[in-house]
Design an enzyme around this catalytic site. Structure first.
Site, PDB file in Angstrom:
ATOM      1  CD  GLU A 164      -2.964   1.185  -5.305  1.00  0.00           C
ATOM      2  OE1 GLU A 164      -2.142   1.913  -5.874  1.00  0.00           O
ATOM      3  OE2 GLU A 164      -3.016   1.080  -4.058  1.00  0.00           O
TER       4      GLU A 164
ATOM      5  CD  GLU B  25       0.185   7.323  -2.168  1.00  0.00           C
ATOM      6  OE1 GLU B  25      -1.027   7.040  -2.073  1.00  0.00           O
ATOM      7  OE2 GLU B  25       0.952   6.720  -2.955  1.00  0.00           O
TER       8      GLU B  25
HETATM    9  N1  TRP Z   1       1.888   3.877  -3.843  1.00  0.00           N
HETATM   10  C1  TRP Z   1       1.276   2.775  -3.154  1.00  0.00           C
HETATM   11  C2  TRP Z   1      -0.131   3.219  -2.836  1.00  0.00           C
HETATM   12  O1  TRP Z   1      -0.377   3.899  -1.914  1.00  0.00           O
HETATM   13  C3  TRP Z   1       1.970   2.383  -1.898  1.00  0.00           C
HETATM   14  C4  TRP Z   1       2.976   1.312  -1.988  1.00  0.00           C
HETATM   15  C5  TRP Z   1       2.806   0.102  -2.467  1.00  0.00           C
HETATM   16  C6  TRP Z   1       4.285   1.334  -1.501  1.00  0.00           C
HETATM   17  N2  TRP Z   1       3.959  -0.633  -2.302  1.00  0.00           N
HETATM   18  C7  TRP Z   1       4.857   0.107  -1.724  1.00  0.00           C
HETATM   19  C8  TRP Z   1       5.046   2.267  -0.876  1.00  0.00           C
HETATM   20  C9  TRP Z   1       6.150  -0.199  -1.356  1.00  0.00           C
HETATM   21  C10 TRP Z   1       6.329   1.974  -0.503  1.00  0.00           C
HETATM   22  C11 TRP Z   1       6.887   0.749  -0.753  1.00  0.00           C
HETATM   23  O2  TRP Z   1      -1.029   2.987  -3.537  1.00  0.00           O
HETATM   24 ZN    ZN Z   2      -1.543   5.458  -3.023  1.00  0.00          ZN
END
Ligand code: TRP
Ligand code: ZN
Length: 855
Positions: free
Chosen positions: A295, A317
């Site tokens: 993150e 990602e």
């Molecule tokens: N962007 C997040 C990560 O990979 C993923 C994520 C967190 C997410 N909560 C979500 C994706 C809810 C879709 C819906 O670090």
């Molecule tokens: Zn991510």
């Protein structure tokens, strides 16, 4: 997308249809008047026409917010509102749109948008959750500078960016970095902070906080250290410094995924940040370190450079997973990290790529984007970048990344932008490499060799099986790391990268004195299935001597897979030479205990089923499960004399540390405990359970007891001890669902769902119970079909509460083509039962329709 039922089929979105946004943003002002069932959101948004747009219609997404009033440049207006959003006549010049809406966070069990978790307000906006908060151009290529005012009686009020001002019952935040709405976040709750600070390489003092409920304040120290280590690593390895005065993390109990990288305000599933030695295992600590890094790394790969549209999800990602994998390799053992990553890739991504849900790393269409946060986008997306780095070399990779950040900072980008950076900085043509992003399926590479007059040749060919909607596959560029060894593991030809670009090609070595041992696909240099059965069987030698630790582990793995498959298929007993080598391996004190623990790991029933399927046979989960039991019993008996000593030698007497060294000793000792338990009716496991001072030891002992059918008293004691620690109680649910024997697990799991502590509203608890059950392969695939029925019943219930988590869990059914006709029929019947539910969510409709065969 297969035709669901034309009338109700939800709309499919195509990459090819991308259009630039009609209006761009300057500034966004939001005021939240928080109230559990009637929160008011007042927005003031400065728009300007996008000169690059062809379609000039003004549309704001909105799903659910109750519009109270709207104004255009200060004058009341009445937009046309549908269940998807609003439209309005606007001038072809800059203008200000204002609105007030009401939303109901208390009723939001989907956990998307603004919701309540144990009295705390929090948000989850990725991918398209912001439109549940207010009317807005909710797409990642529309970026704005946000100022947010939060009004509430709760003591802690947070949003993105830096704090501007606060008073009694309100706080104001300003984020100077333009961002898309999916990175918006707000938290309000009765929270306490574990605080620290960090000074960046450019001299900025950053306040760091992990916000939790008071009872969890003793579980933040490790996460804070991981955060600081991540900040240092990104400066040192990628030259990227943090860019705000404050970085906040908040732990939330009800969360659909692991964590979310909102700018300056990361929101974490409590399971992905909270840890103490008493309540978390070594594996939990390692996962937390990786997720905090992941993150944090998004701040540059995701936030400063974001995605143009959701088809480009792998841009952030894949790259961020690759970066967190590099970080873990640097913080811990690189060899162990690589083996773990490959095991996870095979278990989740190869499985996905081989089934009805296969899709390219960059998909070309979707119905619900939440359904594409997949192992393919994340893990295969990371493998693609690992290959790119291998092909261009470390220096060119570093130079390309510098160019990427310099060229695209502040932009919303595409995979084309990413590849162009590499082409410009290296001069390479990456047209063929791009297939890794565009084409689904795992290539199968076959290797055979020939040796004559000092000349040794490796012959490769590649072939990618058809995937849904994609039958003919062009050859890809596959970087294959190769070295030649002698029978003692000494290098004859040093490692080189052979790029297989055609369907067939070969690699020749001259002046080779004797037929060598080829070490192929070292470090798992490409995400392919390698068939090396045409080579001489040198795996016992490689298991002991290969200079590449991955290939040494791989040799052990292949031998285990073959041995167990043969046992399951026709009862062939393991070769004594193999059992001897296994004993030698586990006793070899010259090798890292963590590595030995991995080599000693028995493949899962699912991995074995996949292996048997690749051999063209139909796997029987029950026979495989029996073979695994018999095999473990044989290993225990074969190594009997060595086990007590091994167990004793790898006990850690120093104070608990979650580091790689201690964790390696515990991993090995606990593997050994598993074998000992097969010989002593659980005496040693009970002793370890009773004397455990950390969760790693306690849970391993409990698992060994439950597996041996001796776990009842320990399960009760464990529950009594930990009933007020929800993350530990998740383990209690999970362990019973995943380790109960095939014949009873469905009943055990069904009983667990009747337990007072079970709730379908908490995704962690639901996954711990039903998700763990679905991962208990022999139980879920029990011939009676009881496993399919149990999961289908609960998914039907959960769909009405939380479509996103339900949809993710439907993938338990994606393996139907692997099994016999009877299981296939039962799995499809369960899926059809889900599909028949009235008012089934769009999320689950898409998943089930994709999993089912064409009608
Ligand atoms: N962007 C997040 C990560 O990979 C993923 C994520 C967190 C997410 N909560 C979500 C994706 C809810 C879709 C819906 O670090
Ligand atoms: Zn991510």
């Amino acid at each position: 997308m297969k035709d669901a039922s034309a009338a109700t089929a939800p709309e499919t979105i195509y990459l090819a249809d991308y259009q630039p946004p009609a209006y761009l943003l300057e500034t966004v002002h939001l005021t939240f008047k928080l109230s559990p069932s009637a929160t008011r959101v007042i927005s003031k948004i400065a728009f300007r026409p996008n000169p690059e747009a062809t379609d000039k219609r003004f549309f704001l997404h909105g799903e659910g917010p109750d519009l109270k009033w709207a104004k255009l440049d200060g004058a009341p207006v009445t937009p046309v509102v549908t269940d998807k959003g609003l439209t309005l006549e606007v001038p072809d010049a800059p203008f200000v749109f204002e609105a007030e809406v009401e939303i109901d966070p208390a009723a939001n069990t989907a956990l998307e948008g603004l919701y309540l978790s144990n009295g705390m307000f929090c948000t989850q906006c990725e991918a398209e959750g912001f439109r549940r908060i207010t009317y807005y151009p909710d797409r990642p290529d529309v970026m704005g500078v946000f100022t947010v005012r939060v009004e509430s009686d709760l003591p802690v009020l947070l949003s993105n960016g830096n704090p501007v001002a606060q008073g009694d019952g309100w706080a104001e935040w300003h984020d100077p970095w333009p961002k898309p709405a999916y990175l918006f976040a707000l938290v309000a709750g009765d929270l306490v902070a574990h605080s620290d600070s960090f000074t960046t390489m450019d001299g900025r003092d950053v306040a760091l906080n992990i916000y939790v409920r008071a009872a969890d304040i003793d579980k933040c120290a490790f996460g804070m250290e991981a955060l600081k280590a991540s900040m240092t690593w990104d400066e040192q390895v990628y030259g990227r410094a943090y860019d705000l005065d404050i970085f906040n993390i908040v732990a939330v109990d009800d969360f659909n995924m692991g964590a979310m990288e909102n700018k300056g305000l990361n929101i974490f599933n409590s399971s992905a940040v909270l840890a103490s030695p008493e309540t978390a295992t070594d594996a939990n600590f390692e996962r937390i370190e990786a997720i905090i890094a992941h993150e944090y790394f998004h701040n540059w790969t995701g936030n400063r450079i974001t995605c143009r549209d959701w088809f480009q999800l792998c841009l952030k990602e894949g790259l961020t997973v690759f970066r967190d994998q590099q970080f873990t390799a640097d913080m811990r053992s690189a060899a162990v990290a690589r083996i773990n990553d490959v095991q996870a890739l095979r278990a989740r991504q190869f499985r996905e790529d081989a089934g009805p849900l296969a899709h390219p790393v960059r998909p070309e269409s979707f119905v619900e984007i939440n359904n594409f946060y997949t192992a393919t986008v994340y893990e295969k997306g990371a493998e693609v970048i690992r290959m790119l780095k291998l092909m261009v070399g470390d220096d060119a990779y570093a130079k390309s990344l510098d160019l990427y950040f310099a060229r695209h900072d502040g932009q919303a980008c595409t995979i084309e932008d990413w590849l162009t950076v590499f082409e410009d900085s290296t001069g390479r043509d990456l047209a063929q490499f791009k297939l890794w992003y565009q084409s689904a399926g795992t290539p199968h590479v076959t290797v055979h060799d020939s040796y004559e007059d000092g000349s040794y040749t490796l012959h490769f060919d590649q072939q990618t099986p058809a995937t849904p909607g994609e039958v003919d596959k062009a050859p890809r560029v596959i970087p294959i790391a190769v070295a030649l060894l002698d029978r003692h593991g000494k290098t004859i030809a040093p490692e080189q990268i052979f790029e297989l670009t055609k369907t067939q090609d070969s690699l020749r070595f001259e002046g080779v004195a004797a037929k060598p041992i080829p070490s192929v696909l070292r470090g798992f240099s490409a995400p392919v299935v390698l068939d090396r059965s045409a080579l001489d069987d040198t795996r016992l030698v490689q298991m002991a001597h290969d200079s590449d630790p991955f290939n040494a582990w791989e040799a052990a793995r292949e031998l285990a897979l073959e041995t167990l498959s043969a046992m399951a298929l026709d009862g062939t007993p393991p070769a004594t030479a193999y059992l001897d080598a296994w004993r030698q391996m586990i006793r070899n004190e010259d090798t890292d205990p963590a590595f030995r623990a991995l080599c000693a790991g028995v493949p899962s029933v699912m991995e074995l089923a996949g292996h048997i399927k690749t051999q063209g046979q139909t796997p029987d989960p029950s026979a495989i499960d029996d073979a695994c039991e018999t095999f473990a019993q044989m290993l225990a008996e074969h190594c009997q004399d060595s086990l007590p000593r091994l167990y004793a030698d790898h006990q850690v007497s120093a104070a608990y540390q979650p580091d790689a060294t201690q964790a390696g000793h515990r991993a090995l000792a606990n593997r050994v405990l598993g074998l000992i338990t097969r010989l002593d009716s659980g005496a040693q496991a009970q002793a370890q359970f009773d004397g455990a001072t950390n969760m790693t030891q306690q849970l391993a002992a409990l698992g060994a007891l439950v597996r041996a059918g001796k776990g009842d008293a320990a399960l009760d004691a464990f529950y009594t001890q930990w009933q007020h620690e929800r993350l530990v109680i998740d383990k209690w649910f999970g362990l019973q669902a995943s380790l109960s024997p095939a014949d009873t697990a469905a009943q055990v799991t069904s009983d667990l769902t009747q337990h007072a502590d079970f709730t379908a509203k908490n995704p962690n608890r639901f996954r711990a119970t039903l998700g763990s059950f679905a991962a208990n392969t022999a139980a879920f695939h029990h011939a009676s079909g009881s496993g399919y029925d149990l999961l289908a019943d609960w998914l039907i219930t959960l769909d009405g509460i939380n479509p996103q988590t339900t949809a993710r869990m439907t993938s338990a059914f994606e393996t139907w083509p692997m099994w016999d006709a009877d299981r296939q029929a039962k799995m499809q019947a369960a899926l059809r039962r889900i599909l028949a539910k009235d008012g089934l969510s769009r999320d689950v409709t898409e998943m089930v329709t994709r999993i089912l065969p064409d009608p």
